[in-house]
Design an enzyme around this catalytic site. Structure first.
Site, short mmCIF file in Angstrom:
data_model
loop_
_atom_site.label_atom_id
_atom_site.label_comp_id
_atom_site.label_asym_id
_atom_site.label_seq_id
_atom_site.Cartn_x
_atom_site.Cartn_y
_atom_site.Cartn_z
N ALA A 106 37.56 79.16 64.37
CA ALA A 106 36.29 79.50 64.90
C ALA A 106 34.93 78.58 64.37
CB ALA A 106 35.75 80.83 64.22
N GLU B 44 30.18 82.24 59.10
CA GLU B 44 31.49 81.34 59.07
C GLU B 44 31.42 80.29 58.12
OE1 GLU B 44 34.00 81.12 61.04
OE2 GLU B 44 33.75 82.57 62.75
N ASP C 190 25.78 75.70 52.51
CA ASP C 190 25.98 75.15 51.20
C ASP C 190 27.34 75.20 50.80
OD1 ASP C 190 23.17 75.42 50.32
OD2 ASP C 190 23.12 77.68 49.71
P1 TGC Z 1 40.59 78.65 47.28
O1 TGC Z 1 41.42 79.06 46.30
O2 TGC Z 1 40.28 77.34 47.81
O3 TGC Z 1 41.78 79.11 48.65
C1 TGC Z 1 42.47 80.14 48.67
C2 TGC Z 1 43.69 79.68 49.81
O4 TGC Z 1 43.20 79.42 50.76
C3 TGC Z 1 43.74 77.98 51.12
N1 TGC Z 1 42.48 77.48 52.09
C4 TGC Z 1 42.51 77.41 53.55
N2 TGC Z 1 43.53 77.69 54.32
C5 TGC Z 1 43.10 77.56 55.58
N3 TGC Z 1 42.22 76.98 56.01
C6 TGC Z 1 41.08 76.90 55.32
N4 TGC Z 1 39.88 76.40 55.71
C7 TGC Z 1 41.27 77.18 53.76
N5 TGC Z 1 40.27 76.80 52.73
C8 TGC Z 1 41.29 77.32 51.58
C9 TGC Z 1 44.03 77.41 49.97
O5 TGC Z 1 44.63 76.16 50.35
C10 TGC Z 1 44.62 78.44 49.34
O6 TGC Z 1 45.84 78.61 49.40
P2 TGC Z 1 46.90 78.87 48.35
O7 TGC Z 1 48.44 78.95 49.18
O8 TGC Z 1 46.87 77.87 47.64
O9 TGC Z 1 46.45 80.29 47.95
O10 TGC Z 1 39.68 80.03 47.66
P3 TGC Z 1 38.28 80.35 46.99
O11 TGC Z 1 38.44 81.83 46.68
O12 TGC Z 1 37.87 79.31 46.14
O13 TGC Z 1 37.19 80.00 48.28
C11 TGC Z 1 37.09 78.87 48.89
C12 TGC Z 1 35.88 79.05 49.85
C13 TGC Z 1 34.66 79.32 49.07
C14 TGC Z 1 35.69 77.76 50.64
C15 TGC Z 1 36.11 79.90 50.94
O14 TGC Z 1 36.24 81.46 50.12
C16 TGC Z 1 35.08 80.25 51.98
O15 TGC Z 1 35.19 79.50 52.94
N6 TGC Z 1 34.18 81.15 52.19
C17 TGC Z 1 33.38 81.31 52.94
C18 TGC Z 1 33.40 82.59 53.78
C19 TGC Z 1 33.38 82.77 55.11
O16 TGC Z 1 33.14 81.55 55.72
N7 TGC Z 1 33.29 83.97 55.73
C20 TGC Z 1 33.31 83.84 57.11
C21 TGC Z 1 33.47 85.38 57.28
S1 TGC Z 1 33.83 85.61 59.23
C22 TGC Z 1 32.40 85.21 60.04
O17 TGC Z 1 31.38 84.70 59.43
C23 TGC Z 1 32.46 85.59 61.19
S2 TGC Z 1 30.99 85.30 62.23
C24 TGC Z 1 31.60 85.08 63.58
C25 TGC Z 1 30.83 85.09 65.14
O18 TGC Z 1 29.95 85.96 65.09
O19 TGC Z 1 30.96 83.92 65.55
P1 FAD Z 2 26.33 85.27 49.93
O1 FAD Z 2 27.56 84.99 49.87
O2 FAD Z 2 25.57 86.34 48.89
O3 FAD Z 2 25.15 83.99 49.59
C1 FAD Z 2 23.79 83.97 49.46
C2 FAD Z 2 23.30 82.62 48.91
O4 FAD Z 2 24.16 81.99 47.91
C3 FAD Z 2 23.83 81.62 50.14
O5 FAD Z 2 22.79 80.70 50.25
C4 FAD Z 2 24.87 80.88 49.66
O6 FAD Z 2 25.12 79.68 50.22
C5 FAD Z 2 24.83 80.85 48.19
N1 FAD Z 2 25.92 80.62 47.33
C6 FAD Z 2 27.11 81.67 47.40
N2 FAD Z 2 28.03 81.45 46.57
C7 FAD Z 2 27.58 80.03 46.19
C8 FAD Z 2 28.18 78.98 45.59
N3 FAD Z 2 29.24 78.92 45.02
N4 FAD Z 2 27.35 77.62 45.21
C9 FAD Z 2 26.17 77.57 45.52
N5 FAD Z 2 25.40 78.56 46.38
C10 FAD Z 2 26.34 79.56 46.74
N6 FAD Z 2 31.72 88.37 58.52
C11 FAD Z 2 32.97 88.71 58.73
O7 FAD Z 2 33.94 88.97 58.19
N7 FAD Z 2 33.24 89.14 60.21
C12 FAD Z 2 32.33 88.90 61.24
O8 FAD Z 2 32.32 89.05 62.44
C13 FAD Z 2 30.67 88.36 60.58
N8 FAD Z 2 29.82 88.19 61.79
C14 FAD Z 2 28.40 87.81 61.05
C15 FAD Z 2 27.62 88.10 62.10
C16 FAD Z 2 26.02 87.91 61.57
C17 FAD Z 2 25.04 88.14 62.40
C18 FAD Z 2 26.09 87.38 60.19
C19 FAD Z 2 24.51 87.24 59.46
C20 FAD Z 2 27.04 87.36 59.23
C21 FAD Z 2 28.47 87.75 59.87
N9 FAD Z 2 29.38 87.67 58.77
C22 FAD Z 2 30.67 88.29 59.41
C23 FAD Z 2 29.35 87.53 57.60
C24 FAD Z 2 28.88 86.22 56.93
O9 FAD Z 2 30.08 85.44 56.99
C25 FAD Z 2 28.42 85.98 55.67
O10 FAD Z 2 27.12 86.41 55.75
C26 FAD Z 2 28.52 84.62 55.07
O11 FAD Z 2 29.73 84.57 54.69
C27 FAD Z 2 27.80 84.58 53.60
O12 FAD Z 2 27.85 85.97 52.89
P2 FAD Z 2 26.68 86.69 52.08
O13 FAD Z 2 25.64 86.90 53.38
O14 FAD Z 2 27.28 87.67 51.58
O15 FAD Z 2 26.17 85.88 51.50
#
Ligand code: TGC
Ligand code: FAD
Length: 392
Positions: A250, A371, A375
Site C-alpha cells: 500500500a 500507512e 516520523d
Molecule cells: P519490528 O520488530 O521492526 O518488526 C516485526 C516483524 O515485522 C517485520 N517487518 C516487516 N515485514 C514486512 N514489511 C515491513 N515493512 C516490515 N517491517 C518490519 C520484521 O522483520 C519483524 O519480523 P520477525 O519475523 O523478525 O518477527 O516491529 P516494531 O514493533 O518495532 O515496529 C516497527 C514499525 C514501527 C516500523 C512498524 O510497526 C510500523 O511500520 N508502524 C507504523 C504502523 C502503520 O503503518 N500502520 C498503518 C495502518 S494501515 C493504514 O494506515 C491504512 S490507511 C489506508 C488508506 O486509506 O490508504
Molecule cells: P500515534 O502513533 O499516536 O502518533 C502520534 C505522533 O507521535 C505522530 O506524530 C508520530 O509520528 C509520533 N510517534 C509515534 N511513535 C513515535 C516514535 N517511536 N518516535 C517518534 N515519534 C513517534 N489504520 C488501519 O489499520 N486501517 C486503515 O484503513 C486506516 N485508515 C486510516 C484513515 C485515516 C483517514 C487516518 C487518519 C488513519 C487511518 N489509519 C488506518 C490509521 C493510521 O495508520 C494511524 O493513524 C497511523 O499509523 C498513526 O497512528 P496514530 O494516529 O495512533 O498516531
C-alpha cells in the site's frame, strides 16, 4: 467546480521509459477520472460522503487488485501499472485512491499471499469486481504507530474462534462487506482473520467530522464476542510481519498516488498563474510565483524518478521495505508542500471548492499520517542506514 482541464507534467520525458501498455493503462485511468470522478468529487467531499457510484468504474479500470493474477479476478498487471493507476486516481482525490489502496493492497493482497486456495477463490473475484468491498483493521485506539502492542484478541473455542476488541481509523469500514482483521491468539501471536458483515457482535460505526479525506468513509471495527469460523483464519503467515508486508504494497501505491495530487495542484496553479492578471501582468510573470512553480516541477520530477525506479525494483522483487518507506515519505511530503504553495498562488480563490487544491491539501494531512507517519518512515530509514533502532 471548474471543468477538469488537467494536463500531466512530464518534464524529463519519463513517458519514454514506459511501455505502450503502461501508457494505455494510465491514459484509461486518467480519462475515467476526468469523466467520472472530477465532476462529482467536490460535492462528495463537501457532503462528506464516499461516492459509491464510482465503485464499478474503479473495478473496470483495474484499480481493485491491479497486480493480482487474472485467475482470481485481478488485472494481472506489473507494479508500475499499479503505481500509475494509483497516481491517476489520487490526481482526482486521495480518498478515492484510499478506497482502491485498501481494497487491493490491504484486503486482496493478504488473502492472495497468506490465504488458503478456498479463501482466494471465495473472496478475490468478488473484491476485484467491487461486488464486495473490504477494509483492513490494524490500528487500535491505543496502538497506532506501534501496532505490535495491539490488544484485539481471539480464543480457540473448538469449532470457531471468539474475537474481541476494537479497531479505529479504518478506511471503508462503514460499508465494508469483509474486513481483514489483525488480532492476537492466546499465545500473543498476531494472525489475520476475515470477518464478514452480518457476523453477530461485529459493528462498524462511522467516524464523523473529519476535515480530511472527506470523500472517503472512515470508521471503527468493533468485535464483541464475534464467532469467526476457523476457515476464516489466514493460514499462511502470522506475526507482525504479515500486516507490515501488506503495508509495503500500500505504501508503494501511495508513493505514486501522492505524485498525482501534486501534479493536479501544480497544473492548476500554473494555469491560474498564466491567466490571473495583477498590476497589468499575468502573475506568472512575477519572479516570486515563478520560484514556486519552478520548484514544484523540480520536486515532482524527482518524485516521478523515485517512484519509477522503485517500480522497476518492485517488478524484480528487489524493493526493500526501507526503500518503500523513503518513497512514501518523500513523495507525500513533496505533495503536501506543493499543495500549500499552489493554494497561495490562487490567492483567495485557492480556499474555495471551485478548485481542487485545498481538498488535496487537506487530504494529504491524512496521507502523511496513515500507512506510517512521516516520523516513522524517517526512523525506518534511520534504522536501515545506521543499524540503530530509535523507535523504542
Ligand atoms: P519490528 O520488530 O521492526 O518488526 C516485526 C516483524 O515485522 C517485520 N517487518 C516487516 N515485514 C514486512 N514489511 C515491513 N515493512 C516490515 N517491517 C518490519 C520484521 O522483520 C519483524 O519480523 P520477525 O519475523 O523478525 O518477527 O516491529 P516494531 O514493533 O518495532 O515496529 C516497527 C514499525 C514501527 C516500523 C512498524 O510497526 C510500523 O511500520 N508502524 C507504523 C504502523 C502503520 O503503518 N500502520 C498503518 C495502518 S494501515 C493504514 O494506515 C491504512 S490507511 C489506508 C488508506 O486509506 O490508504
Ligand atoms: P500515534 O502513533 O499516536 O502518533 C502520534 C505522533 O507521535 C505522530 O506524530 C508520530 O509520528 C509520533 N510517534 C509515534 N511513535 C513515535 C516514535 N517511536 N518516535 C517518534 N515519534 C513517534 N489504520 C488501519 O489499520 N486501517 C486503515 O484503513 C486506516 N485508515 C486510516 C484513515 C485515516 C483517514 C487516518 C487518519 C488513519 C487511518 N489509519 C488506518 C490509521 C493510521 O495508520 C494511524 O493513524 C497511523 O499509523 C498513526 O497512528 P496514530 O494516529 O495512533 O498516531
Amino acid at each position: 467546480m471548474k471543468p477538469d482541464l488537467f494536463e500531466a507534467p512530464d518534464y524529463y520525458n519519463l513517458d519514454d521509459l514506459l511501455t505502450e501498455e503502461h501508457k494505455l493503462i494510465r491514459d484509461t485511468a486518467r480519462a475515467w477520472v476526468k469523466r467520472d470522478v472530477s465532476p462529482i468529487i467536490e460535492d462528495a467531499a463537501q457532503k462528506a460522503e464516499f461516492p459509491k457510484s464510482i465503485i464499478p468504474g474503479l473495478a473496470e479500470i483495474g484499480a481493485f487488485g491491479p497486480y493480482i493474477p487474472e485467475e482470481y479476478g485481478g488485472a494481472g498487471l506489473d507494479q508500475i501499472s499499479y503505481g500509475l493507476i494509483m497516481q491517476e486516481i489520487e490526481r482526482g482525490d486521495s480518498g478515492v485512491r484510499s478506497t482502491a489502496s485498501v481494497q487491493s493492497s490491504l484486503v486482496m493482497y493478504p488473502i492472495w499471499k497468506y490465504g488458503s486456495e478456498e479463501q482466494r477463490k471465495k473472496f478475490l473475484p468478488k473484491l476485484a469486481s467491487g461486488e464486495f468491498m473490504g477494509s483492513f483493521g490494524l490500528t487500535e485506539p491505543d496502538h497506532g504507530s506501534n501496532p505490535g502492542g495491539m490488544v484485539t484478541n481471539f480464543k480457540d473455542k473448538g469449532d470457531h474462534y471468539l474475537l474481541n476488541g476494537a479497531k479505529l481509523w479504518i478506511s471503508n469500514s462503514p460499508f465494508c462487506d469483509v474486513a481483514v482483521v489483525w488480532a492476537k491468539n492466546e499465545e500473543g501471536r498476531i494472525h489475520g482473520l476475515i470477518v464478514e458483515r452480518g457476523m453477530e457482535g461485529f459493528s462498524t460505526p462511522e467516524t464523523h467530522n473529519k476535515w480530511s479525506l472527506r470523500a472517503s468513509a472512515t470508521g471503527e471495527l468493533i468485535f464483541q464476542d464475534v464467532k469467526v469460523p476457523k476457515e476464516n483464519l489466514l493460514p499462511n503467515k502470522s506475526g507482525l510481519g504479515a500486516p507490515l508486508g501488506c503495508l509495503d504494497s500500500a505504501r508503494f501505491g501511495i508513493a505514486w498516488g501522492a505524485i498525482g495530487a501534486a501534479m493536479d495542484c501544480y497544473d492548476t496553479a500554473l494555469r491560474y498563474a498564466k491567466e490571473r492578471i495583477q498590476f497589468g501582468k499575468p502573475i506568472a510573470a512575477f519572479q516570486l510565483q515563478q520560484k514556486k512553480l519552478a520548484e514544484m516541477i523540480t520536486e515532482i520530477t524527482k518524485a516521478q524518478l523515485l517512484a519509477l525506479r522503485l517500480g522497476q525494483l518492485k517488478n524484480e522483487d528487489r524493493a526493500t521495505s526501507a526503500q518503500i518507506s523513503m518513497a512514501k515519505r518523500n513523495n507525500v511530503d513533496m505533495a503536501i508542500k506543493i499543495a500549500r504553495e499552489a493554494r497561495q498562488i490562487l490567492g483567495g480563490m485557492g480556499i474555495t471548492g471551485e478548485y481542487s487544491i485545498m481538498r488535496h491539501m487537506m487530504n494529504l494531512e491524512s496521507v502523511i499520517t496513515y500507512e506510517g507517519t512521516h516520523d516513522i518512515h524517517l526512523l525506518i530509514t534511520g534504522l536501515d542506514i545506521t543499524g540503530e533502532n530509535a523507535f523504542k
